[in-house]
Scaffold this motif. Sequence first.
Motif, short mmCIF file in Angstrom:
data_model
loop_
_atom_site.label_atom_id
_atom_site.label_comp_id
_atom_site.label_asym_id
_atom_site.label_seq_id
_atom_site.Cartn_x
_atom_site.Cartn_y
_atom_site.Cartn_z
N ASP A 92 0.86 -1.18 0.00
CA ASP A 92 0.00 0.00 0.00
C ASP A 92 0.89 1.24 0.00
N PRO A 93 0.96 1.94 -1.12
CA PRO A 93 1.91 3.06 -1.21
C PRO A 93 1.56 4.23 -0.31
N VAL A 104 10.69 -2.35 -4.88
CA VAL A 104 11.81 -1.52 -5.33
C VAL A 104 13.01 -2.41 -5.67
N ALA A 128 12.40 -4.22 -8.86
CA ALA A 128 12.43 -3.31 -10.00
C ALA A 128 13.84 -2.81 -10.24
N HIS A 129 14.61 -2.71 -9.17
CA HIS A 129 15.94 -2.16 -9.29
C HIS A 129 16.81 -3.00 -10.21
N ALA A 168 17.34 1.31 -15.82
CA ALA A 168 16.45 2.38 -16.28
C ALA A 168 15.67 2.00 -17.53
N LEU A 190 13.11 -0.64 -16.87
CA LEU A 190 12.04 -0.10 -16.03
C LEU A 190 11.08 0.69 -16.91
N LEU A 212 14.31 7.74 -14.49
CA LEU A 212 14.36 6.33 -14.11
C LEU A 212 15.77 5.91 -13.81
N ALA A 213 16.69 6.87 -13.92
CA ALA A 213 18.10 6.52 -13.76
C ALA A 213 18.35 5.90 -12.40
N GLY A 214 17.68 6.39 -11.38
CA GLY A 214 17.88 5.84 -10.05
C GLY A 214 16.95 4.68 -9.78
N GLY A 215 16.53 3.98 -10.82
CA GLY A 215 15.61 2.87 -10.64
C GLY A 215 14.30 3.39 -10.07
N LEU A 216 13.65 2.55 -9.28
CA LEU A 216 12.34 2.91 -8.78
C LEU A 216 12.38 4.04 -7.78
N ARG A 241 9.74 7.26 -6.07
CA ARG A 241 9.62 7.86 -4.75
C ARG A 241 9.68 9.38 -4.86
N ARG A 264 4.14 14.30 -0.74
CA ARG A 264 4.14 14.64 0.68
C ARG A 264 4.58 16.08 0.90
N ARG A 320 -5.24 7.94 -1.80
CA ARG A 320 -5.73 6.62 -2.20
C ARG A 320 -6.61 6.73 -3.44
N LEU A 356 -4.64 7.51 -6.53
CA LEU A 356 -3.95 6.33 -7.06
C LEU A 356 -4.91 5.33 -7.68
N ASN A 393 10.68 5.80 -24.34
CA ASN A 393 11.54 5.31 -23.27
C ASN A 393 12.98 5.71 -23.53
#
Lengths: 545, 514
Positions: free
Chosen positions: A147-148, A163, A166-167, A171, A174, B139-143, B147, B154, B168, B171, B471
Amino acid sequence: MTQNDTYDAIIVGAGHNGLTTGCYLAKAGLRTLIVEKNDWIGGAAVSRSLHDGWTYSNCSYVCSLLRREIVRDLDLPRFGLQVIPYEGGATFTGDGDYFAYMSDHDALRREIARHSPRDVDAYDRFAQTVMRQCRFIRPFLLRNAPDPTSLHPRDLGELAFLVKQAHGLGARELGETIRFWTMSIGDFLDEHFESDLIKAHLAGSGIIGTGLGVYSPGTAYVLLHHYMGDVDGSIGAWGFARGGMGAISNALGQAFAEAGGEIRTGAGIDRFRVRDGKIVGIALENGDTYDAPIVASNMDVKRTFLRHVDRACIPDDFHKAVTRFKIRGSSAKINIALDRMPAFPAAPPNAPFLRGDLHCSTSLAELERGYDDWKDGRWSAEPYFDMLIPSQIDPTMAPAGQHMMTVFVQYAPYDLEVDGVRSGANWTDGARDALADCVYEKMQQAIPDIRDRIVHSEVRTPLDIEREVGLTEGNIFQGELTFDQLLFNRPVPGYADYSTPIDGLYMVGSSSHPGGGVMAAPGANAAREILRRAGRGRKMPRLAS
Amino acid sequence: MSGVFDAVVIGAGHNGLAAAATLARAGMRVLVVERAKTVGGMAKTVDWGAGAKGPEIAHLLYNLSPAVTRDLKLSLDTRSLPTIALSPDGAHAVMDGASLIFAAGGMHPQAADYAALHERLCRFAAFLGQLSDKPPPSLAGGLASLRDIGGMARLGLGLKRMGKADMREFLRVILSNAHDLILDELPDGPIAGALAADAVRGVWAGPRGPGSVFTLLYRMGQGGGAALPIGGIGAVTDALARAATTAGAELRFGAGVASVEVEADTVRGVTLEDGTKIAATAVLSSLAPLPSLHLAGAAHFDVETTRRARKVRAKGTVAKLNIVLKSAPDIPGLTDAQTAGRLIVAPSAAYVESAFNPVKYGAVSKHPVIEAVIPSLTDPSLCDGDRQVLSAVVQYVPHTPEGGWTDAGRAALTRRIIDTLAAYMPGLPELIEGKTLLTPADIEHLTGAPGGHWHHAEMSIDQLLTVRPMNGMARYAFGVSGLYLCGASAHPGGDVTGSPGPNAARRLLQERSA
Ligand SMILES: Cc1cc2nc3c(=O)[nH]c(=O)nc-3n(C[C@H](O)[C@H](O)[C@H](O)COP(=O)(O)OP(=O)(O)OC[C@H]3O[C@@H](n4cnc5c(N)ncnc54)[C@H](O)[C@@H]3O)c2cc1C
Ligand SMILES: Cc1cc2nc3c(=O)[nH]c(=O)nc-3n(C[C@H](O)[C@H](O)[C@H](O)COP(=O)(O)OP(=O)(O)OC[C@H]3O[C@@H](n4cnc5c(N)ncnc54)[C@H](O)[C@@H]3O)c2cc1C
């Protein structure tokens, strides 16, 4: 005389998910009762004999999604479960040709080249992408959806897992993953292939069971939903359960009985009994009542809360979320007893691909038009269907020399339109016959004498499926597989962890993550959650990676 | 002209101009080269003949970024227009912000539900809008980059205005379809239809298509209204041109670029169609990825990038009909002031979805969805005497129908549009003095946008944000060192927003200062 009794846990509905939950609870030592409205168990995973000598897999008909970990853990083969893989398939054109899918790579390349030389390499790229996405998603099936919006450590843990998975992608990967998950199967196939026929052959899995067209974004994911399973570890493969899909439910039923569980059939629930926001038990239609501090519903989320829970017991916003949950019927099913193996004049004699999934839709445009018909409340004038003759591989399904054919039909609306009025009530016997007739008409593309081969048939409209299995509107997945109803949104945001606003009441059917199909994952995940909350988490085997 | 420019911008559409202004204000020596004779691209005011002027293609402002107006000190004279949801039964409704009333006056039964839905959508749209004036998350830093979005949620507007319940809901709906979202709150009819039409205007999708909530929110990023620029939409691009030249940028017209010069994987300048060579250390292209790639030469890109650029979807679905009228049409049920509003022909969400069906198979909608405005009622400077101009954005029209565009096909489409409008404007056909139809093919020809697509590249989720337009090319830098995308195909997308241009310019400035 009404009965009553007290259990540790009660499960409402003996679909394969309810049975799975039951197995885990009983094995953890809970005194568990399953009540089922029908006189048989299995829900949409059922085998029934409706014509002497023939066995139909009335609803679901092929197996792949069933999680290996669960099969192993519950020792289902010991209870008679045997999945026989089938290979290949074909799409028959209107002009006497076909495209055959074969698992032998070289043969497949030759067949693709016969239709479109440039698509030969494209196929390998397509298959690689799909396989990569399957590998990505499979570890999530037996875990709770993160749950994000939650800062709870368990959710953060699930997020961290996501994460981490996916990591590993990097890039570019992904980016491709994001695209794959959000695009339409039509666009995805257009990116790879040139041949309309090949695209049409591959597109079906993107729309089966959904209220979406091949060009609706999100259908590439639905395709994945059909490819992420396996038979004996071979990812993407499909098989027949020997004796029909009911063999899965029966094996689960026996495992449950061996663990001490009780099943009561012909025992439809009237209502879930709630006191002060807590579940206390159930009341059956026949007046029997049973008490338990844990109750799980295998019915879909709409049926559970809109029909069998007192409105006053659930908060308004939850009620609203359930009301708007999309669960549209879009599929019909025809089960046919054949007097002999039908002739496919286009195919070479005894072609092995006839043992696989057979189709007659030859272009994406034709498939999309089928969806347009459905949107307007009609069944597709040229329906897509997925037909198989399992008795070629599993002789238990029909008398010797005779055969059983299963035909899954897309699209057929639940609320059929007649004279401007859309309603399930429009599914008269006449309408049902007309639908079947339309399917046979199209089927002649592959089997010209199909009508002469039919000894008996069972035609199931979305309304029939709703009435018998209790799947609202006949939606095969207990809820659309669209983004707004997947992962942490399934079935209702904030309740993706199998819990409900009623303390002690859980959702264990396909309405919950990861969704429909004969997968048993919702049932097993829910069992884990129930046992954890009951302080018996250690009794649940670790299934997930 | 001699010397080396710090940057050459290809195309004097509003994004090219906004990019040029941003760079020039930062002290760069900038040249904008434009193939056409004037600035504007898709956002131009042109002569419609018969003594009338009007917007050629784009006609209204939905979501112009306030940051751009502020940063580039644009002074724009605009009038906000109410939306008129035309109803076949004559009970037209006026939607103005969160308010909904009948045109004839009187409470609308859907007013409360509409207000609540509008308010919720605006809140979500504002949240999404925050992402428009910056590059998309990388996307360079992955997922971890996702965040970023969570973090923004936030830190930014999120925490202040968006609680957990909202988050919620956001999303849940963000990837879903407008049809369901709208019909969960409102009965199907002209109000639902108008919202559904807003959700899909300019895209190859029907309201039932997942992703249409995103495009609806995109359009509502600045509150969901529509504003008419006085002087026509060209006034906006003119203001941007002034901002660019005031800051020192040069503009050159009739200067189509034939190629972008690349040496050692680095941009060296451009060569114009007339052979003129212009040296520059950076080139910003307001064209879509594939034409941009072709200008630079496919040899400078890896095979995968070329393949992806070729697969970027851009199937235009919108035609434009510009009509000169002898006098203002009468719309029974509307006051004069309401007649000057943004007129929507989309009697229901189901109508909009049905209109989408034919275009999937290369045919024109039998019953098109129309957004029409009569700008001269608000801005009399556009016409002589009693004349009026009616500008109609028409959906769905394929780029090229089966068999190609013929005179008969064009005439049939024109008639269909006029008939559709005439159902609400009974005397319309008799008032017509002149008309110009622009099909998506015409629009492609005029502007170079692939498919004549409104957004240069489809606004579907798989071509948005971190993967827009494709992409690996989402943050403006385009394969070759010194080459950038700055037009509607880049994040956040099309419409006259002014966002992609300055975002791309800032990317260049950042790289230069690094
Ligand atoms: C026509 C069709 C074809 C399909 N084909 C395939 C396929 O080939 N492969 C595949 O993997 N999946 C397939 N599926 C999907 C798959 O079968 C379902 O998603 C899955 O079986 C659902 O399992 P479940 O346990 O979650 O729910 P269900 O099977 O729906 O179980 C719910 C149970 O609750 C019972 N119940 C309902 N109301 C009450 C009540 N009031 N009181 C007590 N009990 C009640 C029902 O009778 C039923 O037994 C198909 C589905 C359909 C309908
Ligand atoms: C029918 C229609 C109606 C629309 N209505 C609206 C509306 O009402 N409101 C709204 O906000 N948006 C609207 N849009 C969308 C909006 O107009 C565009 O998204 C936006 O204007 C794109 O701006 P741009 O600067 O990125 O590109 P463009 O405006 O397309 O500019 C590109 C420029 O590049 C030039 N060019 C092309 N090739 C070359 C070359 N080789 N060398 C030099 N120059 C070249 C072109 O001439 C053009 O001037 C509409 C679009 C369409 C198709």
